[in-house]
Design a protein around this motif. Sequence first.
Motif, mmCIF file in Angstrom:
data_model
loop_
_atom_site.group_PDB
_atom_site.id
_atom_site.type_symbol
_atom_site.label_atom_id
_atom_site.label_comp_id
_atom_site.label_asym_id
_atom_site.label_seq_id
_atom_site.Cartn_x
_atom_site.Cartn_y
_atom_site.Cartn_z
ATOM 1 N N LEU A 140 1.585 6.517 -6.998
ATOM 2 C CA LEU A 140 0.484 7.384 -7.416
ATOM 3 C C LEU A 140 0.877 8.852 -7.292
ATOM 4 N N ARG A 141 1.536 9.205 -6.201
ATOM 5 C CA ARG A 141 1.973 10.596 -6.041
ATOM 6 C C ARG A 141 2.989 10.983 -7.103
ATOM 7 N N LEU A 142 3.916 10.082 -7.416
ATOM 8 C CA LEU A 142 4.895 10.364 -8.465
ATOM 9 C C LEU A 142 4.221 10.518 -9.821
ATOM 10 N N ARG A 201 0.834 -1.208 0.000
ATOM 11 C CA ARG A 201 0.000 0.000 0.000
ATOM 12 C C ARG A 201 0.868 1.257 0.000
ATOM 13 N N HIS A 202 1.946 1.238 0.762
ATOM 14 C CA HIS A 202 2.864 2.376 0.813
ATOM 15 C C HIS A 202 3.509 2.618 -0.552
ATOM 16 N N ARG A 203 3.951 1.549 -1.192
ATOM 17 C CA ARG A 203 4.571 1.687 -2.515
ATOM 18 C C ARG A 203 3.569 2.206 -3.544
ATOM 19 N N ARG A 204 2.344 1.720 -3.480
ATOM 20 C CA ARG A 204 1.321 2.203 -4.419
ATOM 21 C C ARG A 204 1.044 3.680 -4.205
ATOM 22 N N ARG A 205 0.984 4.088 -2.952
ATOM 23 C CA ARG A 205 0.731 5.498 -2.651
ATOM 24 C C ARG A 205 1.853 6.381 -3.201
ATOM 25 N N LEU A 257 4.349 13.826 -12.060
ATOM 26 C CA LEU A 257 4.803 13.787 -13.444
ATOM 27 C C LEU A 257 3.765 14.406 -14.381
ATOM 28 N N ILE A 258 2.503 14.107 -14.173
ATOM 29 C CA ILE A 258 1.440 14.692 -15.004
ATOM 30 C C ILE A 258 1.396 16.206 -14.818
#
Length: 79
Positions: free
Chosen positions: A44-46, A37-41, A50-51
């Motif tokens: 997602l923030r990265l 979950r931490h890695r996914r978060r 980037l967007i």
Amino acid sequence: MSRADREAAARRILRRSPPPVPPELHREAVRRGSRIRHRRRIALRLMWLLILGASVALAVWALTARPWVEPPSQTTPPW
């Protein structure tokens, strides 16, 4: 085996109590789940960062290059 017998067998299997789960297995699953979950978060923030950066870069480029404006002619028109 008839359909009723199969349904009865399935119900008997579902009514049985589940086998006990070892405590270390539960701890390991919770640890792995929180890490995933931490890695996914973070991913997602990265991705949003980037967007956002790409959007700002596109806006700055569009404002400086003005691609919608026709470039000036390089040759002079004939008399």
